[in-house]
Design an enzyme around this catalytic site. Structure first.
Site, PDB file in Angstrom:
ATOM      1  N   HIS A   1     -42.109  -8.053  36.034  1.00 54.30           N
ATOM      2  CA  HIS A   1     -40.955  -7.691  35.212  1.00 54.30           C
ATOM      3  C   HIS A   1     -39.993  -6.753  35.938  1.00 54.30           C
ATOM      4  O   HIS A   1     -39.023  -6.284  35.350  1.00 54.30           O
ATOM      5  CB  HIS A   1     -41.425  -7.053  33.907  1.00 54.30           C
ATOM      6  CG  HIS A   1     -42.270  -7.953  33.065  1.00 54.30           C
ATOM      7  ND1 HIS A   1     -41.813  -9.142  32.540  1.00 54.30           N
ATOM      8  CD2 HIS A   1     -43.570  -7.852  32.689  1.00 54.30           C
ATOM      9  CE1 HIS A   1     -42.778  -9.735  31.853  1.00 54.30           C
ATOM     10  NE2 HIS A   1     -43.855  -8.978  31.935  1.00 54.30           N
TER      11      HIS A   1
ATOM     12  N   GLN B   1     -55.251 -11.641  34.444  1.00 49.90           N
ATOM     13  CA  GLN B   1     -54.717 -11.118  33.195  1.00 49.90           C
ATOM     14  C   GLN B   1     -54.952 -12.128  32.075  1.00 49.90           C
ATOM     15  O   GLN B   1     -54.575 -13.305  32.177  1.00 49.90           O
ATOM     16  CB  GLN B   1     -53.225 -10.795  33.330  1.00 49.90           C
ATOM     17  CG  GLN B   1     -52.723  -9.881  32.225  1.00 49.90           C
ATOM     18  CD  GLN B   1     -51.406  -9.207  32.575  1.00 49.90           C
ATOM     19  OE1 GLN B   1     -50.830  -9.449  33.633  1.00 49.90           O
ATOM     20  NE2 GLN B   1     -50.929  -8.350  31.694  1.00 49.90           N
TER      21      GLN B   1
ATOM     22  N   GLU C   1     -53.887 -12.995  28.463  1.00 50.35           N
ATOM     23  CA  GLU C   1     -52.822 -12.646  27.514  1.00 50.35           C
ATOM     24  C   GLU C   1     -52.344 -13.861  26.728  1.00 50.35           C
ATOM     25  O   GLU C   1     -51.173 -13.965  26.386  1.00 50.35           O
ATOM     26  CB  GLU C   1     -51.662 -11.978  28.256  1.00 50.35           C
ATOM     27  CG  GLU C   1     -51.199 -12.707  29.497  1.00 50.35           C
ATOM     28  CD  GLU C   1     -50.146 -11.936  30.282  1.00 50.35           C
ATOM     29  OE1 GLU C   1     -49.601 -10.946  29.750  1.00 50.35           O
ATOM     30  OE2 GLU C   1     -49.850 -12.330  31.415  1.00 50.35           O
TER      31      GLU C   1
ATOM     32  N   ASP D   1     -48.287  -9.700  25.108  1.00 49.38           N
ATOM     33  CA  ASP D   1     -48.109 -11.150  25.148  1.00 49.38           C
ATOM     34  C   ASP D   1     -49.189 -11.872  24.339  1.00 49.38           C
ATOM     35  O   ASP D   1     -48.918 -12.921  23.742  1.00 49.38           O
ATOM     36  CB  ASP D   1     -48.111 -11.643  26.588  1.00 49.38           C
ATOM     37  CG  ASP D   1     -46.805 -11.342  27.299  1.00 49.38           C
ATOM     38  OD1 ASP D   1     -45.783 -11.198  26.605  1.00 49.38           O
ATOM     39  OD2 ASP D   1     -46.789 -11.245  28.532  1.00 49.38           O
TER      40      ASP D   1
END
Length: 266
Positions: free
Chosen positions: A47, A148, A150, A176
């Site tokens: 991000h 991850q 999510e 998320d």
């Protein structure tokens, strides 16, 4: 000169590690966080944008005080980027949206050497230009490969993902995940926070148990000091407790508000 894994060392000593996402591309922020005693930073390239040269400075600032510099990439299928980031000296890689065992195996392929993975050998800063003895054979134990979780699909497949050899840590991205589950996400630590909904509680518990069963480090993002402490007590060993820019934004806003309130009310 010996390659070390600061995260594993500190978990062995204390049972957990605390870290922060760093979105600022700032080596100075890394150095301050390291001096303050943080165990690791996740340099966020999903991000936020940070170039390779800046990453090296952030690595050096972190390593100087025994803090592990890790990086979150933006594409779980971009193996060349992951390998390159490890080649310049990152201590580990987190990949977002690892939803299937096949994606988890690809992540291992990109970050581990044979026989676990398929990463290509190099002679750059990662192996300290040949000064780490037997780097190829010690690297698999010392570079953190973090998947991850999510998504609903990721939670569904978590047992198989956690069982992939070479996956060192599974990190729950609650924001998320809550969105994918159709739960409204609120970035605070109140009782109405989505992580306290029954569906999220069950999902988080499922991931935690899969990690513990497979001897994988369980990780999670948190939104407050209280939440971070709660997760450690719950059994999570790899916990982020802030984002550097988010922390600066909220604390500077609070500081200015306090000053103006005192001016207005004497």
């Amino acid at each position: 000169m010996q390659m070390r894994n600061f995260v594993k060392e500190k978990i062995a000593a204390n049972g957990y590690v605390l870290g922060a996402f760093v979105a600022s591309s700032s080596a100075t922020n890394c150095e301050i966080l390291a001096i303050n005693g943080l165990d690791f930073v996740l340099i966020d390239c999903e991000h936020a944008q940070t170039d390779a040269e800046t990453l090296v400075h952030m690595c050096r600032a972190s390593e100087m005080y025994g803090m592990a510099p890790l990086m979150r990439v933006y594409n779980p299928d971009d193996g060349p980027m992951m390998s390159r980031m490890l080649d310049v000296g990152l201590h580990g890689v987190m990949a977002p949206l690892i939803n299937t065992p096949a994606q988890a195996q690809n992540l291992v392929n990109f970050t581990k050497y044979a026989p676990l993975g398929k990463r290509g050998a190099n002679g750059g800063r990662g192996p300290r230009w040949g000064n780490y003895p037997d780097y190829v054979h010690t690297c698999n134990d010392n570079v953190l490969t973090i998947a991850q979780c999510e998504s609903v699909q990721g939670v569904k497949n978590i047992e198989e993902i956690a069982a992939i050899p070479g996956i060192d840590c599974i990190f729950i991205g609650t924001g998320d995940l809550s969105l994918d589950m159709g739960i409204q996400f609120k970035a605070d630590s109140s009782a109405s926070h989505s992580v306290d909904s029954p569906e999220m509680v069950a999902a988080i518990d499922k991931v935690l148990k899969a990690c513990q069963k497979n001897h994988v480090i369980p990780g999670i993002v948190t939104a407050s000091a209280e939440d971070a402490a709660r997760r450690v007590k719950q059994g999570f060993q790899f916990v982020t407790c802030m984002n550097d820019l988010g922390f600066f934004s909220s604390r500077s806003k609070q500081h200015l508000s306090t000053i103006r309130d005192q001016i207005a009310h004497g």
